[in-house]
Write an enzyme that holds these catalytic residues in place. Structure first.
Site, PDB file in Angstrom:
ATOM      1  N   ASN A   1       0.824  -1.208   0.000  1.00 20.65           N
ATOM      2  CA  ASN A   1       0.000   0.000   0.000  1.00 20.65           C
ATOM      3  C   ASN A   1       0.857   1.256   0.000  1.00 20.65           C
ATOM      4  OD1 ASN A   1      -1.956   2.016   0.435  1.00 20.65           O
ATOM      5  ND2 ASN A   1      -3.259   0.603   1.572  1.00 20.65           N
ATOM      6  N   ASP A   2       1.399   1.611   1.145  1.00 17.85           N
ATOM      7  CA  ASP A   2       2.121   2.882   1.274  1.00 17.85           C
ATOM      8  C   ASP A   2       3.322   2.983   0.344  1.00 17.85           C
ATOM      9  OD1 ASP A   2       0.363   3.707   3.278  1.00 17.85           O
ATOM     10  OD2 ASP A   2       1.549   2.732   4.837  1.00 17.85           O
ATOM     11  N   VAL A   3       3.978   1.849   0.063  1.00 17.39           N
ATOM     12  CA  VAL A   3       5.216   1.896  -0.737  1.00 17.39           C
ATOM     13  C   VAL A   3       4.940   2.143  -2.219  1.00 17.39           C
ATOM     14  CG1 VAL A   3       6.464   0.431   0.886  1.00 17.39           C
ATOM     15  CG2 VAL A   3       5.251  -0.611  -1.047  1.00 17.39           C
TER      16      VAL A   3
ATOM     17  N   TYR B   1      -0.354   1.411   6.861  1.00 18.07           N
ATOM     18  CA  TYR B   1       0.038   1.849   8.199  1.00 18.07           C
ATOM     19  C   TYR B   1       0.122   3.354   8.322  1.00 18.07           C
ATOM     20  CZ  TYR B   1       0.861  -2.775  10.030  1.00 18.07           C
ATOM     21  OH  TYR B   1       0.688  -4.063  10.476  1.00 18.07           O
ATOM     22  N   ALA B   2       0.352   4.043   7.213  1.00 18.87           N
ATOM     23  CA  ALA B   2       0.422   5.502   7.286  1.00 18.87           C
ATOM     24  C   ALA B   2      -0.958   6.128   7.407  1.00 18.87           C
ATOM     25  CB  ALA B   2       1.132   6.064   6.062  1.00 18.87           C
TER      26      ALA B   2
END
Length: 467
Positions: free
Chosen positions: A396-398, A435-436
């Site tokens: 997700n965030d990456v 997570y962000a």
């Protein structure tokens, strides 16, 4: 065993540790690095036990040491064989806590009976240089222990993973740190038990307070930071005990952990001190704000298989969802099927993908995916614009383009630029955030197709569709 032989064996063990770190720097040499590390530790442990046997002829102490080695080694073996790859970050945090606790325990015993360690004569005062070393080893070890316990709880879900913040938090940390330093100076001057114990107690509290404000998004940095702390704690105690092996090995762990922390912070565009002082991550798993109002395209595993089978090039971006579903073997089968159809398949690994540095590399190695198909972010990012299909599995965030948006919480964070590919397929359980705690614009692009469901089942369905 004379001291010349001991020194020589410690030197050999140190060389093995250095070779272990060198080997672990690349997947193709990681196994060899692990072998060097195990051989070095075996040499260091056997040499230390032999040295103790030479200096202390009594059988009781050696029996206790042998018992500790057998029990500890047995427990470690059982845990290592049973632990799942998804639980590896928690295991690392737990082991860091034990290193810190061991440093504190050794410091307590050294203060109680310094003559037993050759620090001073029976009944004599501890030299002031040794008091400084004991102070450093104790507070670093205590912070490592309590901080690692909190990190373990956050990673395992036993504690709240979101940042825990409250007014005046930084001021409280500063006051406690100054008080700990004051008690350390008091111990340095008087060698009293009261300041030593108060200093240790404050260090345990500080370890908790510096980790609770760090969110899940920053956990990779926390893992590497605690790794560094455990090394410095061991090195500090090594100086007190005049044990060169502890000094060398602790320094290697401490310095390599610090370098890894720097690399992780750079990969996340984060200041190390900002991470320690406060974290930005929010608790994952919540539906992204406005996700219900935005439109996105979804498809089936069969659709995804058809698109990849008709592509010339496919890049796969694995994330923590792959680890949770234990889907690396199914992913390997998919890679083989696509290769048989003439598709060029490669893997793109972000430095902080998963829950700890190298998490995705280990998972892919476990499935025996060829190393020449696995590329780091800086080596493959330029290839996304010419890639036909990108398959994002549980990440997700990456891959969040918000990293290019000024004002975003992850602005400036280097990402895998999957959004530049011609077509993107994303496998996730839902539209939940990472997570962000940020919505991911990649999921709503016209070129993106969402395939919802468990990663292992979805990948297995794709393999069946390719048969």
């Amino acid at each position: 065993m004379n001291m010349n032989v001991v020194t020589l064996l410690y030197l050999v063990a140190s060389i093995c540790f250095i070779q272990a770190l060198k080997g672990l720097s690349h997947p193709t040499t990681a196994r060899r690095g692990n072998v060097f590390g195990m051989v070095g530790m075996a040499i260091a442990a056997v040499t230390t036990i032999a040295l103790i046997a030479r200096l202390h002829t009594g059988g009781t102490g050696l029996a206790l040491i042998a018992g500790g080695v057998i029990v500890g080694g047995g427990v470690g073996t059982v845990i290592a064989r049973r632990v799942q790859m998804t639980k590896m970050p928690e295991l690392v945090a737990a082991f860091h806590s034990l290193v810190g606790l061991a440093a504190v325990a050794i410091a307590v015993v050294a203060v109680a009976e310094p003559w037993a360690f050759g620090i001073t004569q029976h009944g004599g005062e501890i030299p002031r240089g040794n008091r400084v070393e004991l102070f450093i080893g104790t507070f670093v070890g205590a912070i490592t222990f309590s901080g690692s316990v909190i990190a373990f709880g956050k990673l395992s879900g036993k504690f709240r993973s979101a940042p825990v913040v409250f007014p005046g938090q930084h001021w409280l940390n500063l006051i406690l740190a100054l008080a700990m330093l004051a008690f350390g100076i008091w111990f340095f001057v008087t060698q009293g038990w009261a300041p030593f114990l108060l200093m240790a107690a404050l260090a345990f509290i500080i370890g908790v307070l510096i980790i609770i404000p760090i969110g899940g998004a920053d956990m990779p940095v926390v893992i590497s930071m605690l790794n560094s702390y455990s090394g410095w704690a061991a090195a500090g105690i090594g100086f007190s005990l005049n044990n060169s092996m502890l000094i060398v090995s602790g320094s290697l762990v401490g310095s390599s952990g610090a370098i890894l922390s720097y690399i992780m912070c750079k990969a996340m565009n984060r200041s190390f001190f900002n991470v320690i002082l406060g974290g930005f991550g929010q608790e994952g798993g919540m539906l992204a704000a406005g996700a219900e109002q935005k439109s996105y395209r979804s498809g089936s595993a069969d659709d995804a298989a058809f698109m990849m089978a008709n592509a010339e090039s496919v890049i796969i971006v694995p994330g923590y969802g792959l680890a949770v579903s234990r889907a690396q073997h199914a992913l390997k089968e998919l890679t083989v099927k696509l290769g048989e159809k003439g598709v060029n398949v490669r893997y793109a690994i972000h430095p902080v993908a998963g829950r700890m540095p190298g998490h995705m590399n280990v998972l892919l190695a476990e499935a025996e995916i060829p190393y020449d198909q696995v590329f780091e972010m800086e080596d493959i990012n330029n290839d996304f614009p010419t890639t036909d299909v990108v398959l994002v599995v549980g990440a997700n965030d990456v891959v969040n383009p918000a990293a290019h948006t000024p004002g975003s919480a992850i602005y400036g964070m280097p990402i895998l630029e999957a959004h530049k590919a011609r077509t993107v397929i994303v496998n996730k359980r839902s539209m939940a955030t990472g997570y962000a705690g940020l919505d991911n614009e990649l999921f709503y692009m016209d070129k993106t197709m969402m395939v919802f469901g468990d990663a292992k089942k979805a990948l297995e369905d794709m393999v069946k569709a390719l048969e």
